[in-house]
Every structure is written in C-alpha cells, then in structure tokens.
Design an enzyme around this catalytic site. Structure first.
Site, PDB file in Angstrom:
ATOM      1  N   HIS A  23      39.321  43.662  42.931  1.00 22.58           N
ATOM      2  CA  HIS A  23      40.530  43.575  42.231  1.00 22.58           C
ATOM      3  C   HIS A  23      39.951  43.854  40.737  1.00 22.58           C
ATOM      4  O   HIS A  23      40.077  42.695  40.102  1.00 22.58           O
ATOM      5  CB  HIS A  23      41.437  42.740  42.335  1.00 22.58           C
ATOM      6  CG  HIS A  23      42.832  43.061  41.798  1.00 22.58           C
ATOM      7  ND1 HIS A  23      43.729  43.195  42.624  1.00 22.58           N
ATOM      8  CD2 HIS A  23      43.284  43.289  40.707  1.00 22.58           C
ATOM      9  CE1 HIS A  23      45.024  43.709  41.970  1.00 22.58           C
ATOM     10  NE2 HIS A  23      44.477  43.338  40.683  1.00 22.58           N
ATOM     11  N   GLU A  62      53.303  39.589  43.120  1.00 22.78           N
ATOM     12  CA  GLU A  62      52.629  38.708  42.070  1.00 22.78           C
ATOM     13  C   GLU A  62      53.658  38.342  41.164  1.00 22.78           C
ATOM     14  O   GLU A  62      54.392  37.431  41.120  1.00 22.78           O
ATOM     15  CB  GLU A  62      51.520  39.342  41.133  1.00 22.78           C
ATOM     16  CG  GLU A  62      51.038  38.304  39.958  1.00 22.78           C
ATOM     17  CD  GLU A  62      50.176  38.961  39.172  1.00 22.78           C
ATOM     18  OE1 GLU A  62      48.936  37.860  38.739  1.00 22.78           O
ATOM     19  OE2 GLU A  62      49.989  39.923  38.903  1.00 22.78           O
ATOM     20  N   HIS A 104      40.453  46.219  36.976  1.00 25.07           N
ATOM     21  CA  HIS A 104      41.014  47.394  36.545  1.00 25.07           C
ATOM     22  C   HIS A 104      39.948  47.972  35.297  1.00 25.07           C
ATOM     23  O   HIS A 104      39.260  46.985  34.665  1.00 25.07           O
ATOM     24  CB  HIS A 104      42.324  46.985  35.715  1.00 25.07           C
ATOM     25  CG  HIS A 104      43.348  46.869  36.811  1.00 25.07           C
ATOM     26  ND1 HIS A 104      44.083  47.897  37.450  1.00 25.07           N
ATOM     27  CD2 HIS A 104      43.915  45.779  37.272  1.00 25.07           C
ATOM     28  CE1 HIS A 104      45.041  47.416  38.170  1.00 25.07           C
ATOM     29  NE2 HIS A 104      44.809  46.012  38.282  1.00 25.07           N
ATOM     30  N   HIS A 134      49.531  47.370  44.441  1.00 25.98           N
ATOM     31  CA  HIS A 134      49.751  45.840  44.025  1.00 25.98           C
ATOM     32  C   HIS A 134      51.281  45.582  44.530  1.00 25.98           C
ATOM     33  O   HIS A 134      52.235  46.374  44.473  1.00 25.98           O
ATOM     34  CB  HIS A 134      49.987  46.024  42.388  1.00 25.98           C
ATOM     35  CG  HIS A 134      48.622  45.887  41.686  1.00 25.98           C
ATOM     36  ND1 HIS A 134      47.713  46.732  41.994  1.00 25.98           N
ATOM     37  CD2 HIS A 134      48.298  45.409  40.587  1.00 25.98           C
ATOM     38  CE1 HIS A 134      46.741  46.565  41.124  1.00 25.98           C
ATOM     39  NE2 HIS A 134      46.787  45.533  40.405  1.00 25.98           N
ATOM     40  N   ASP A 183      40.857  40.719  37.945  1.00 23.55           N
ATOM     41  CA  ASP A 183      42.094  41.653  37.554  1.00 23.55           C
ATOM     42  C   ASP A 183      41.748  42.295  36.216  1.00 23.55           C
ATOM     43  O   ASP A 183      41.181  43.422  35.895  1.00 23.55           O
ATOM     44  CB  ASP A 183      43.202  40.525  37.657  1.00 23.55           C
ATOM     45  CG  ASP A 183      44.597  41.671  37.746  1.00 23.55           C
ATOM     46  OD1 ASP A 183      44.568  42.748  37.711  1.00 23.55           O
ATOM     47  OD2 ASP A 183      45.456  41.038  37.432  1.00 23.55           O
ATOM     48  N   ASP A 184      42.001  41.643  35.171  1.00 21.74           N
ATOM     49  CA  ASP A 184      41.688  42.050  33.587  1.00 21.74           C
ATOM     50  C   ASP A 184      40.906  41.064  32.865  1.00 21.74           C
ATOM     51  O   ASP A 184      41.630  40.398  31.931  1.00 21.74           O
ATOM     52  CB  ASP A 184      42.844  42.558  33.042  1.00 21.74           C
ATOM     53  CG  ASP A 184      43.650  43.700  33.890  1.00 21.74           C
ATOM     54  OD1 ASP A 184      43.036  44.795  33.706  1.00 21.74           O
ATOM     55  OD2 ASP A 184      44.733  43.520  34.484  1.00 21.74           O
TER      56      ASP A 184
END
Length: 346
Positions: A17, A208, A19, A205, A286-287
């Site tokens: 995961h 969350e 991006h 997704h 994630d980011d």
C-alpha cells in the site's frame, strides 16, 4: 527492561500500500519544485513538514488533498516519473522489502505526457528497470479515483487489462482511491469486473474514513482481493468475521490512520484485534510524503505500541508476502529469509 530485538529493516517483507505521489521523498519534492519553478505550501517546506493533518471532516480532507495536489503538480515530465519509481524502490529495498506494489493513477500525469497510456508505460518501464537493478521487484497497481466519473474508471480498467501480467514492471492489480465518502461504491463495479476478467487483483480502498458498513458494501459490490485499509472492520464482530472468512487481506496503514485523525494515537489503531481475529494483515505506509512515516515505522509501531514480539512481526511479514502479488519464486525466497531472520540471535 526490554530484551534486545531484531532490526525490522532487515526483516524481509512486501509493501502493498504505497501511492505514487505519496511515495516521494521530501527532498525530491523540493528539487522538483525548484526544477519547475513552483512554489510549495508552507506545510511542505522544511519548517512545516510533516504537516498536521486530519480528514475527520470535509475541510480536513480538502487540506490534505490540496497538499497532495501541490506535490503532484511538481511531477511533470518523464524523468520526474522515473525518479519517483526508482526512489520508491530504493527506499523500500533499504527497509527490507522484497516486493513493492506501487499504486498510480496515470490520469494525473496524462496532460503533460501525451495521455494515460504513455504515462503508465513510463512507470511500467522504470518499474521493470528498477526490478532488474535492485534487490526488489516492483509491480504496478492502476487506481481509479472516486472523485471522477465511474466511466473514467472503466477506461483505466481497460488500460490496466492491456498491460496485465504477473511479473515486475507489469500491471498486477486495479484499485479505487481518494475520499471514500465520495462517489457510490456500486457504480465502480463494472470497472472492477473488467479488471477481474483480465486476471487483475482487485484492491479498492474501504474502511478507513468510513466504518464497517463501507467494508461490507465493498465486499458485496467489488469482489475485492484485498482491501486498502479495512481497519474499521474491527468495529463490527460480524464484518470482521466476514473479512476473515472471505480471506480478503487488509492493507493496514497505522501512520495514515493517526495522521488523518481516524484514531487519536498509534496505540488506538486496532492492529492487535485484527490479527488476533485471524485477519490477514499487510502493513503499509500509504503516503510517506505527507505522513512522515515509512514502512519500517509501521513495524516499529506494531512492536512499540502493540507489544508485538519478533515472532509476531515475522508473522506480519509473512502475511504481507502471502497477500502480495509477487511471483512464486520471490515469495518462496522471502519466506525462507523471514525464517532465517527469526532464527538469528537478537
């Protein structure tokens, strides 16, 4: 006093995961902003990074998206795209990852690169080259955005299907990202059907920013292979049991959950509950550009905030490998090396 523990950066693992824009190093962002003569928001400059974020309401998500868009605007040409792919692979390899699944929406870069096809092909070509040069394989997930029309998602699904494969530098999955409070999940089912027919993993997704009902709706309508996040399935015994029974893996990103205000502290992320219930969990960053945490930090959080032992951390690493779309030889080698990591003295 805590006994000596093994280094989590040497623990073989898969990163499922991450991006594309969000993988960027903060120093790279500054370089690209200078290169293209762009001014960055204060929150992305040295004194303000990592930014203070929240997505508990529309205003908070708007601020997160504004910063993300400012970073994405700095990625303008082929060399920029190649740099991001290469550096993401380098950073993950340095943290022990044997396999990286990098998620990209080529629509974001299409205008400057001649369309979505050349934009994606640049990413795929560099993923292939990085996999040859580095001790890590890189597969690509094409992700549609909830903020765009579902017909756009079908276009991306067809593009993903055209480049589908099971080797580094190929499209291995199809996702759905952005604010899950936007759009209607069932409207994206035709796009996921296209992806599924092409043999691509389906990795939307869900769960969350929204609760367990969103997880159930996604399971019902998109037939996912994995769920990006899915962490809030822990709020419902029935939904969590359904996730476990279905074998759908969860890409849990604790740093994201806390940064976006889903949980107040790392200790509040229900990682232990998910694992103890039998869910297949793969930790993700994630980011990192906006959250300030990379993959190794997620494993350290499992240890420090949830008292995971080294054996349990090895279990999380195995789960990430098992849930990955890596080729069989990569998975087999990683499993052997996880066992070797655990067998070494702390």
């Amino acid at each position: 006093m805590r006994t000596r523990e093994r280094d989590v950066t040497t623990l073989p693992k898969a990163h499922l995961h991450l991006h594309f824009t969000g993988s960027m190093r903060i120093a790279t962002l500054h370089d690209l902003a200078d290169k293209h003569g762009l001014r960055l928001p204060e929150a992305l400059l040295q004194g303000g990074w990592p930014p203070q974020l929240s997505a508990r309401d529309e205003r908070g998500w708007f601020r997160f998206q504004r910063l993300y868009d400012a970073a994405r605007a700095c990625v303008q040409d082929e060399s920029d795209l190649r740099r991001l792919v290469r550096e993401a692979a380098e950073d993950d390899a340095a943290e022990g990852s044997r396999w990286l699944e990098l998620q990209v929406d080529p629509t974001s870069y299409a205008a400057r690169l001649g369309g979505i096809t050349p934009a994606l092909e640049i990413v795929l070509d560099e993923a292939r080259a990085a996999s040859e040069d580095l001790p890590i394989g890189v597969g690509v997930i094409v992700a549609a955005s909830r903020l765009r029309h579902p017909m756009d998602a079908r276009t991306l699904a067809r593009l993903a299907a055209h480049h589908a494969g099971d080797q580094p530098g190929q499209v291995i999955g199809f996702g759905l990202s952005n604010d899950e409070r936007r759009g209607t999940t069932t409207d994206f089912a035709p796009a996921f059907a296209i992806a599924g027919k092409a043999g691509l993993a389906r990795v939307p997704h869900a769960g969350e920013l929204l609760g367990p009902q969103a997880v159930s709706e996604t399971l019902d309508s998109l037939d996912p292979t994995r769920l990006g996040h899915g962490v809030r399935s822990a709020e419902s015994d029935a939904v969590l049991r359904r996730v476990v029974d279905s074998g759908v893996a969860l890409e849990v990103c604790p740093g994201s959950n806390v940064a976006l205000g889903v949980y107040p502290t790392p200790a509040d992320v229900p990682l232990r509950r998910l694992v103890d219930a039998g869910a297949q969990v793969a930790l993700g960053a994630d980011d990192p550009l906006l959250f300030g945490h990379r993959l190794g930090d997620q494993y350290r959080s499992a240890r420090d905030d949830h008292d995971f032992t080294d054996a349990e951390l090895a279990g999380l690493a195995r789960s990430s490998i098992d849930a990955s779309l890596a080729p069989d030889d990569v998975r087999a080698a990683a499993r052997r090396d996880i066992d070797a990591w655990l067998a070494r003295p702390a």
